[in-house]
Design a protein around this motif. Structure first.
Motif, short mmCIF file in Angstrom:
data_model
loop_
_atom_site.label_atom_id
_atom_site.label_comp_id
_atom_site.label_asym_id
_atom_site.label_seq_id
_atom_site.Cartn_x
_atom_site.Cartn_y
_atom_site.Cartn_z
N VAL A 96 7.81 28.55 -118.03
CA VAL A 96 8.21 28.27 -119.40
C VAL A 96 9.47 27.40 -119.40
O VAL A 96 9.57 26.41 -120.15
CB VAL A 96 8.47 29.58 -120.18
N GLU A 97 10.42 27.75 -118.53
CA GLU A 97 11.66 26.97 -118.45
C GLU A 97 11.39 25.54 -117.99
O GLU A 97 12.00 24.59 -118.52
CB GLU A 97 12.63 27.66 -117.50
N LEU A 98 10.51 25.36 -117.02
CA LEU A 98 10.17 24.01 -116.56
C LEU A 98 9.52 23.20 -117.67
O LEU A 98 9.84 22.02 -117.87
CB LEU A 98 9.26 24.07 -115.34
N CYS A 99 8.58 23.82 -118.37
CA CYS A 99 7.93 23.12 -119.48
C CYS A 99 8.97 22.66 -120.50
O CYS A 99 8.96 21.50 -120.93
CB CYS A 99 6.91 24.03 -120.16
N ASN A 100 9.86 23.56 -120.88
CA ASN A 100 10.86 23.22 -121.89
C ASN A 100 11.87 22.20 -121.37
O ASN A 100 12.33 21.32 -122.12
CB ASN A 100 11.59 24.48 -122.35
N LYS A 101 12.20 22.28 -120.09
CA LYS A 101 13.17 21.34 -119.50
C LYS A 101 12.65 19.92 -119.52
O LYS A 101 13.41 18.97 -119.72
CB LYS A 101 13.48 21.76 -118.07
N TYR A 102 11.34 19.78 -119.33
CA TYR A 102 10.76 18.43 -119.24
C TYR A 102 9.94 18.07 -120.48
O TYR A 102 8.86 17.49 -120.38
CB TYR A 102 9.92 18.32 -117.97
N THR B 276 -3.19 32.39 -119.36
CA THR B 276 -1.99 31.68 -119.81
C THR B 276 -1.09 31.27 -118.66
O THR B 276 -0.53 30.16 -118.65
CB THR B 276 -1.21 32.54 -120.81
N ASP B 277 -0.93 32.13 -117.66
CA ASP B 277 -0.07 31.78 -116.52
C ASP B 277 -0.59 30.56 -115.77
O ASP B 277 0.19 29.77 -115.24
CB ASP B 277 0.05 32.97 -115.57
N LEU B 278 -1.91 30.41 -115.70
CA LEU B 278 -2.50 29.23 -115.07
C LEU B 278 -2.14 27.97 -115.87
O LEU B 278 -1.77 26.94 -115.30
CB LEU B 278 -4.02 29.37 -114.98
N ARG B 279 -2.29 28.06 -117.18
CA ARG B 279 -1.99 26.91 -118.04
C ARG B 279 -0.53 26.50 -117.92
O ARG B 279 -0.19 25.31 -117.84
CB ARG B 279 -2.32 27.25 -119.49
N LEU B 280 0.36 27.50 -117.93
CA LEU B 280 1.78 27.20 -117.85
C LEU B 280 2.16 26.60 -116.51
O LEU B 280 2.95 25.65 -116.45
CB LEU B 280 2.59 28.48 -118.09
#
Length: 311
Positions: free
Chosen positions: A221-227, A257-261
């Motif tokens: 989640v943090e990586l997605c939001n960071k980028y 969901t964990d796979l998608r993230l």
């Protein structure tokens, strides 16, 4: 090795106090990442196909990819239909070569759920295919499954016994507080383990299934939001709760969901750091590796299924 049913996998899982990971698949890279992880861990696995996956990739394409994974990995793999909406869809997937199917009539009244499930069980068993059904309703959103929080209901233990006896279903998905999607809890996560224990004692020979059981791992989640992502307040099922459930007659834990993230985080990071790159192999490769690493972690540290393909 071959496409197999989940019967023997579940017997071993129940006896061993672990759960089999049921991972949703949508394309080649997701399948490869999951299967490579399972091969390295020598873990039994279930690859499952949702309504959204069938619409996106076609169940025949996915079956062929899973067959290739069996041949390449040397693993026995279950190919499972996730949330089959009706008899016709289940029938088509059985004809397409699926070895396990789920009929989800949980949104109907109890008697209608029994009637529909029994019809599917009779057909599937005649074709050597096992059946999962659901009693109780999980909140949240996953592909075609959309249930408001106020419409969610927990599984009644006594109804669960009657349901299994009257339908002959092979495994039962129960509702104890998990939910679909990335936003499973507001506030402190809580699962009804007392209810799960009662159901397990009343149905000791019936493998139980947890849907909506992704952890929504904070690092992704943090990586997605960071980028460039925007996923505020996402929260999943804590891993210690899943480990506890795996020791309480839960033989199958669903993870989507964990796979998608994991995949999205890896792609976002690569594209941000390599803005001139446009070769899909360059960003799908890291995405596949992210899925592999996440699945290995689930198998070893959460599900406890490492080595189960050798048992």
């Amino acid at each position: 090795m071959a496409l197999v049913t989940s019967t023997e996998m579940f017997k071993k899982a129940q006896a061993g106090g672990y759960a089999i990971g049921a991972f949703n698949v949508n394309n080649m890279e997701i399948i490869q990442g999951i299967v490579e992880a399972a091969k390295e861990e020598q873990s039994a696995i279930i690859l499952q196909v949702s309504a959204g996956a069938r619409k996106y990739a076609n169940s025949i394409y996915l079956r062929k990819l899973v067959e290739a994974a069996v041949e390449d990995s040397g693993l026995d793999i279950v190919l499972h239909l996730d949330h089959g909406e009706n008899f016709d869809i289940v029938k088509q997937c059985i004809e397409d070569g699926f070895t396990s199917v789920m009929i989800d009539a949980s949104h109907y009244p109890f008697e209608e759920n029994i009637r529909i499930t029994k019809e599917v069980v009779d057909y599937a068993h005649a074709h050597g295919v096992v059946v999962e059904a659901e009693l109780g309703r999980l909140a949240g959103v996953e592909d075609a499954v959309k249930v408001k929080k106020e419409d969610a209901t927990y599984t009644d233990p006594d109804e669960a016994v009657e349901f299994v006896e009257r339908t002959g279903v092979d495994s039962l998905a129960v509702a104890i507080g998990t939910s679909h999607g990335a936003y499973k809890f507001k506030g402190e996560p809580r699962l009804d383990f007392e209810r799960l224990e009662i159901i397990g004692k009343k149905l000791p020979n019936t493998p139980l299934v947890l849907h909506g059981a992704s952890t929504v791992l904070p690092e992704f989640v943090e990586l997605c939001n960071k980028y460039g992502g925007n996923i505020p307040g996402a929260q999943g099922v804590p891993e210690e709760m899943l480990r506890r459930a795996a020791s309480m007659n839960v033989a199958k834990i669903n993870i989507d969901t964990d796979l998608r993230l994991a995949m999205t985080a890896a792609i976002r990071k690569f594209m941000y750091e390599n803005p001139s790159e446009f070769d899909p192999r360059k960003y799908l490769g890291p995405a596949r590796e992210a899925i592999k690493g996440m699945v290995k972690h689930k198998i070893k540290d959460v599900l406890g299924s490492s080595g189960s393909n050798l048992k």
